[in-house]
Structures are given as structure tokens and as C-alpha cells.
Design a protein around this motif. Structure first.
Motif, PDB file in Angstrom:
ATOM      1  N   LEU A  47      25.516  33.448  36.381  1.00  0.00           N
ATOM      2  CA  LEU A  47      25.904  31.557  36.268  1.00  0.00           C
ATOM      3  C   LEU A  47      24.059  30.687  35.891  1.00  0.00           C
ATOM      4  CD1 LEU A  47      26.326  31.475  40.383  1.00  0.00           C
ATOM      5  CD2 LEU A  47      28.012  31.240  38.044  1.00  0.00           C
ATOM      6  N   LEU A 104      35.796  24.757  34.279  1.00  0.00           N
ATOM      7  CA  LEU A 104      34.881  26.638  33.708  1.00  0.00           C
ATOM      8  C   LEU A 104      33.620  26.546  34.899  1.00  0.00           C
ATOM      9  CD1 LEU A 104      34.247  28.176  32.232  1.00  0.00           C
ATOM     10  CD2 LEU A 104      32.661  26.521  30.678  1.00  0.00           C
ATOM     11  N   GLY A 105      33.316  24.637  35.673  1.00  0.00           N
ATOM     12  CA  GLY A 105      32.577  24.673  36.221  1.00  0.00           C
ATOM     13  C   GLY A 105      33.301  25.976  37.587  1.00  0.00           C
ATOM     14  N   LEU A 149      25.748  25.734  38.399  1.00  0.00           N
ATOM     15  CA  LEU A 149      27.087  25.127  38.746  1.00  0.00           C
ATOM     16  C   LEU A 149      27.193  24.038  38.868  1.00  0.00           C
ATOM     17  CD1 LEU A 149      28.344  27.757  42.206  1.00  0.00           C
ATOM     18  CD2 LEU A 149      29.286  27.151  39.177  1.00  0.00           C
ATOM     19  N   TYR A 151      25.271  38.018  39.422  1.00  0.00           N
ATOM     20  CA  TYR A 151      26.877  37.351  38.963  1.00  0.00           C
ATOM     21  C   TYR A 151      25.921  36.043  39.307  1.00  0.00           C
ATOM     22  CZ  TYR A 151      30.174  34.038  38.730  1.00  0.00           C
ATOM     23  OH  TYR A 151      31.140  33.435  38.311  1.00  0.00           O
ATOM     24  N   CYS A 161      25.157  26.553  28.357  1.00  0.00           N
ATOM     25  CA  CYS A 161      25.899  25.246  29.360  1.00  0.00           C
ATOM     26  C   CYS A 161      25.614  23.302  27.991  1.00  0.00           C
ATOM     27  CB  CYS A 161      26.424  24.762  30.016  1.00  0.00           C
ATOM     28  SG  CYS A 161      27.591  23.450  30.663  1.00  0.00           S
ATOM     29  N   LEU A 205      37.827  32.278  33.091  1.00  0.00           N
ATOM     30  CA  LEU A 205      36.446  31.370  31.638  1.00  0.00           C
ATOM     31  C   LEU A 205      37.443  30.996  30.506  1.00  0.00           C
ATOM     32  CD1 LEU A 205      32.996  33.339  32.481  1.00  0.00           C
ATOM     33  CD2 LEU A 205      34.733  31.846  34.277  1.00  0.00           C
ATOM     34  N   SER A 256      20.908  28.870  40.552  1.00  0.00           N
ATOM     35  CA  SER A 256      21.609  28.671  40.267  1.00  0.00           C
ATOM     36  C   SER A 256      23.342  28.168  40.632  1.00  0.00           C
ATOM     37  CB  SER A 256      22.693  30.848  40.484  1.00  0.00           C
ATOM     38  OG  SER A 256      21.994  30.410  42.118  1.00  0.00           O
ATOM     39  N   LEU A 313      33.922  29.476  37.744  1.00  0.00           N
ATOM     40  CA  LEU A 313      32.427  30.033  37.713  1.00  0.00           C
ATOM     41  C   LEU A 313      32.194  30.395  39.396  1.00  0.00           C
ATOM     42  CD1 LEU A 313      30.876  28.869  34.664  1.00  0.00           C
ATOM     43  CD2 LEU A 313      30.973  31.178  35.108  1.00  0.00           C
ATOM     44  N   ALA A 340      24.838  30.799  32.401  1.00  0.00           N
ATOM     45  CA  ALA A 340      26.408  30.584  32.022  1.00  0.00           C
ATOM     46  C   ALA A 340      25.565  28.778  31.908  1.00  0.00           C
ATOM     47  CB  ALA A 340      26.674  30.479  32.830  1.00  0.00           C
TER      48      ALA A 340
END
Lengths: 231, 289
Positions: free
Chosen positions: B147, B205-206, B20, B143, B154, B67, B16, B209, B150
Motif C-alpha cells: 500500500l 482503485l483506493g 489509502l 500488504y 500514485c 485492481l 500505509s 486496495l 502504491a
């Protein structure tokens, strides 16, 4: 087709072009020869808008190109095969070709392109850096062709090529000219030049010093070579 | 506690964190690839994303809105900055670019202080994301799993974008030879502007998040940009796959360092970077210049 008039310019600290005027006609190969350092490559870069400073008039079918940025000159119809090939080493052959194609080529669909340059067909998925020198040169030409240029500028395309490949190159250039493209060829290789050129121009010290048909060049070749080309 | 479960949780934590870091490091490396310069403001854009996200969530009550708002703000800022300032500097030496982006970082930080004040800001996650799941009978925050997802998404979208879209092709071409890219009829200035805007959108966006985890604070930008630099150095400047590898290495080094040898944790990242650079000066996937 492509018309240059009184072009001067060069780099930050060196004036290289001292007033160059020439015309490259549609359907003909116009060759520009001369010793190293007389400004041939600088002139080609200037036509493409890649010089820090340049004055004079450049026009394509009467439309001025002078103030346009490089990409707009390419879109107006200039195809550029630079010295040293400058293919994209990490892109495949097909990706190299795609860079110049905002839409698919009208004049050079894939089948026709590979019929002209058959070696590239088998290498289509290979990275540019994996190609031989001759293949890279053919790719550089193909990459310019698929932008459907009206004028093709080639800067020493025979450099580093085997004699067989130079013959192949001569055939390709002749065919392009016969189809109506204006070919402007900068070369050191006189055999290639004489084999394909309709007109031969000699450049010295930043100017055109001789401009005549290829037969006339051949008739006066010994004297011209001695005066303008030998070291 | 079962050591294997513990190890598994640390792996998930590391993933995670890597996710990020990937958001900010990817933009940094794309910008370096096509412009050959380092964007010092990238950490500040990440921080701006965190604040914009918090503000959007406070205003609308929706985490999803944060977001959406953060990358839009990042893209708009990136586009405006590239067109108005950076695009005038490409012909100049690199130091001009460094100074201007460093100036933007300072200006952004002060703007944030003026708008949102000096205190850290945080918002509540929606209930569904605030919960925990059990991984090998141990609790783990939902969460953090989000991440990881996500980050993976990405990675996938950016990879597809680079390989399959015209912008991706032109980005790769211009990274290798901008002059020829232009001589083939492409407006390289426009490609640069779009890449810069996209990179800023990713960083923002990072930041959005990261906000629920780290909270939006004024030190966020300078903390995260250092990790991002290290990642880009390790992976090789301008390399997409290198950035993936670098994000994972730094994420794992920091997480496992913190857990198993906390007294050495701070030095882990740098030890990693030095080791890689001694063995491969251009980074793991760097191209020789």
C-alpha cells in the motif's frame, strides 16, 4: 473579417448592448472608445460568447459564430486579451503560453514571439503573478498571439501601464495589423488610440454613435470629445 | 518489545493508512480545484471500488484483476455521471451540485445493497501478499508495504501528470481561470469530465486496495469520506501538495493516536483540523480565494 450586426444583449438584469453593428477589417486597427459603462467590455465578452444572453449576428469571414461556445470561437480565429489581463497567476510564462497552443504556433514560433516581446524571454520560467503589470499585459497579448488568431480583441490593454510600455504596446499592435491581423481595440487612452488606429468608433449607451477614419476623427476631435467622451 | 521497533512499525502503519486516504482525498481536491464544488459521492465511489474489486477477484480468482476492474468501473461511472448530470449544473448555485452528488452517494449505496447484499465481503489475498516480513525483528504485513508503494507511485504519477501532460496543464489553468482557459480555445467541459472520471477511478482503485484490509462493507464510504474531507481542509482545498501533507498528517494522527492514546484517538483528527484551520484558515497550502 469580423463583422457584428445588430448585437443586443447583456446580463441577467441589465440590457447593455442596444444594437451594435461594426466591422473590423483585416490588416487594420479598429478602435472602440467611449465613456465608462457604455458597453465596450460587454461587447467584447459577447463576441467571445461570454454573455448570458445575446442576440444578433457575429461572423468571421462570412462564417457565423453566434451559436458557438467560447472555445470554438477561439479555435475559429478569435484571440482575446481581456480587461485586467487575466493571466494564470500560478502558471509560468511558458505554461501561460502553452494553454492556448493545441499545436505549436505556425505564425508565432518562440524566436519570433520573443523578438516581438523581448521582456518575456528573460521571464519565461517565472510565475505569472511574479511579473510586473506591463509584463503581464505583454504576456496576455503573447498568449493570444500563439493561438494564431485572425482577429485580436484587446480590452483596455494600456490600463495601468507606464507611458514607455504604452509606446511599446502601440508598436506591437501596429506591427500585428500590418501583418494582416484584424485588431479590435477597446481603449480609454486616446493617445494610444490615435497613434495606432485606422478607424475610430465611438460607443454610447450600447450603440455605435460615430464611425470614421482616424484622420477624420482628429479633424473633428474637439467636438466629438465634448459630445461623447468627456465626463 | 524494543520501543524503536515499535515506533518504526507505527510509522509504517501510518504511511500505509496515509496512502489509502491519499487515493480518495486526491480526487476530491482535484474535483474541488477545477469545479469549485465538493463531490459528496466520492466516498461511495471508493466503496463501489471495494465491491467491484471483490467481485472481480471472486469471478477471476486474480487480485490484479480487481485492481483493474475497480478503476475502470469508477471512471465509467464518473464519466457517465458528470456528462449526464453534473455538466448541467455548473451554471447553477453550488447547493444543486451538493444535493445531486449526495443523491448519487445514496443511490450507489442502495445499488450496492441490492447487488451484493448487506453483509461485508472480503477475499483472500494471494499468498505472496498475505505474508509477513520482519522489520527490525518484528513481523509486519507485506500488504501494508505494498500500500505504501502504491500510494507513492500514485503520488508520483499524478504529480507528473499534472506537471507534464496537456490535461494536467489544462486542469491547472482551468482551476485558476476557467473563462480564460476556454477563451484560449480549450473545451473546459471536456477537461472537467476527464478530471472527474480520473478522480473517480483513483477513489475506486483506493477502495479496491482497501478491501483486503478493511473488507467491503456498506459503511465504508461514509467513514472514509469524512477523513478525506478533513485532509482536503487541512491541506487547502484544491492543492495537490496540500493533499499529500494532509494525508500524511491524518494517517499519522490516527495511527499514533490509536496506539498511544486510544481514548483520545477519535478526536485526534478533528483536533488536528481545528488547530490547522485556526492557524491557517485556508489550509496549509490553500490559495486565498
Amino acid at each position: 473579417m469580423l463583422s457584428l450586426s445588430e448585437i443586443t444583449g447583456g446580463y441577467a438584469k441589465a440590457q447593455v448592448l442596444e444594437g451594435v453593428s461594426l466591422d473590423a477589417a483585416a490588416g487594420a486597427v479598429t478602435a472602440l472608445i467611449g465613456r465608462n459603462g457604455v458597453g465596450k467590455t460587454t461587447l467584447m465578452r459577447g463576441v467571445m460568447g461570454l454573455l448570458p444572453r445575446m442576440q444578433g449576428r457575429i461572423s468571421l469571414d462570412g462564417a457565423a459564430l453566434g451559436g458557438l461556445p467560447t472555445h470554438a470561437r477561439a479555435r475559429a480565429g478569435l484571440g482575446y486579451v481581456p480587461e485586467g489581463r487575466q493571466i494564470f497567476p500560478e502558471l509560468t510564462v511558458m505554461e501561460n503560453l502553452a494553454v492556448g497552443q493545441r499545436q505549436p504556433s505556425r505564425l508565432w514560433p518562440e524566436a519570433r514571439l520573443f523578438a516581438l516581446l523581448p521582456n518575456l524571454r528573460d521571464r519565461r520560467a517565472n510565475a505569472g503573478r511574479a511579473l510586473s503589470g506591463g509584463e503581464q499585459q505583454m504576456l496576455a497579448i503573447a498568449r493570444a498571439l500563439v493561438t494564431d488568431p485572425r482577429v485580436l480583441l484587446l480590452d483596455e490593454p494600456s490600463q495601468g501601464l507606464a507611458p514607455m510600455v504604452v509606446q511599446e504596446l502601440a508598436r506591437v499592435l501596429r506591427q500585428l495589423a500590418d501583418e494582416g491581423v484584424a485588431v479590435l481595440l477597446v481603449e480609454q487612452n486616446l493617445r494610444l488610440t490615435e497613434a495606432v488606429a485606422d478607424r475610430i468608433l465611438i460607443m454610447a449607451r450600447g450603440r455605435i454613435v460615430h464611425d470614421d477614419t482616424a484622420p477624420a476623427f482628429r479633424a473633428a476631435e474637439d467636438e466629438l470629445r465634448h459630445r461623447w467622451l468627456s465626463m | 518489545m524494543d520501543p524503536l521497533a515499535l515506533f518504526t512499525l507505527q510509522v509504517l502503519n501510518a504511511l500505509s493508512l496515509s496512502a489509502l486516504l491519499f487515493f480518495i482525498a486526491l480526487g476530491l481536491t482535484l474535483i474541488f480545484g477545477i469545479m469549485r464544488v465538493v463531490n459528496f459521492a466520492h466516498g461511495a465511489v471508493f466503496m463501489l471500488g471495494a465491491y467491484c474489486g471483490v467481485a472481480a477477484q471472486t469471478a477471476t480468482g486474480s487480485f490484479a484483476a480487481s485492481l483493474l476492474a475497480a478503476p475502470l468501473a469508477g471512471a465509467a461511472l464518473g464519466l457517465a455521471f458528470e456528462r449526464s448530470a453534473l455538466s448541467r449544473l455548473y451554471a447553477r448555485e453550488h447547493s444543486a451540485f451538493l444535493l445531486v452528488t449526495f443523491g448519487l452517494a445514496l443511490a450507489l449505496t442502495e445499488a450496492i445493497r441490492l447487488i451484493w447484499g448487506a453483509d461485508a465481503r472480503q477475499t483472500e489475498l494471494p499468498a505472496v501478499l498475505a505474508g509477513i516480513v520482519f522489520v527490525m525483528d518484528e513481523p509486519f504485513p507485506v500488504y501494508r508495504l505494498l500500500l505504501i508503494g502504491a500510494g507513492g507511485l500514485c503520488w508520483l504519477l499524478c504529480w507528473l501528470g499534472l506537471q507534464r501532460t496537456r490535461l494536467g496543464l489544462l486542469l491547472r489553468a482551468a482551476s485558476q481561470n476557467p473563462t480564460m482557459t476556454a477563451a484560449l480555445g480549450n473545451d473546459v467541459g471536456r477537461v472537467r469530465a476527464m478530471v472527474f472520471a480520473l478522480a473517480c477511478a483513483l477513489a475506486a482503485l483506493g477502495g479496491a486496495l482497501a478491501a483486503p484490509l478493511l473488507s467491503a462493507s456498506l459503511g465504508l464510504g461514509s467513514n472514509v469520506i469524512i477523513d478525506a474531507f478533513v485532509i482536503v481542509m487541512i491541506g487547502g482545498m484544491g492543492s495537490f501538495i496540500g493533499t499529500v501533507a494532509g494525508s500524511l498528517l491524518v494517517g499519522f494522527a490516527q495511527t499514533f493516536g490509536n496506539f498511544y492514546v486510544p481514548e483520545l484517538a477519535l478526536g485526534m483528527t478533528y483536533a488536528l483540523m481545528i488547530t490547522v484551520l485556526v492557524l491557517r484558515p485556508g489550509g496549509l497550502f490553500g490559495r486565498p480565494e
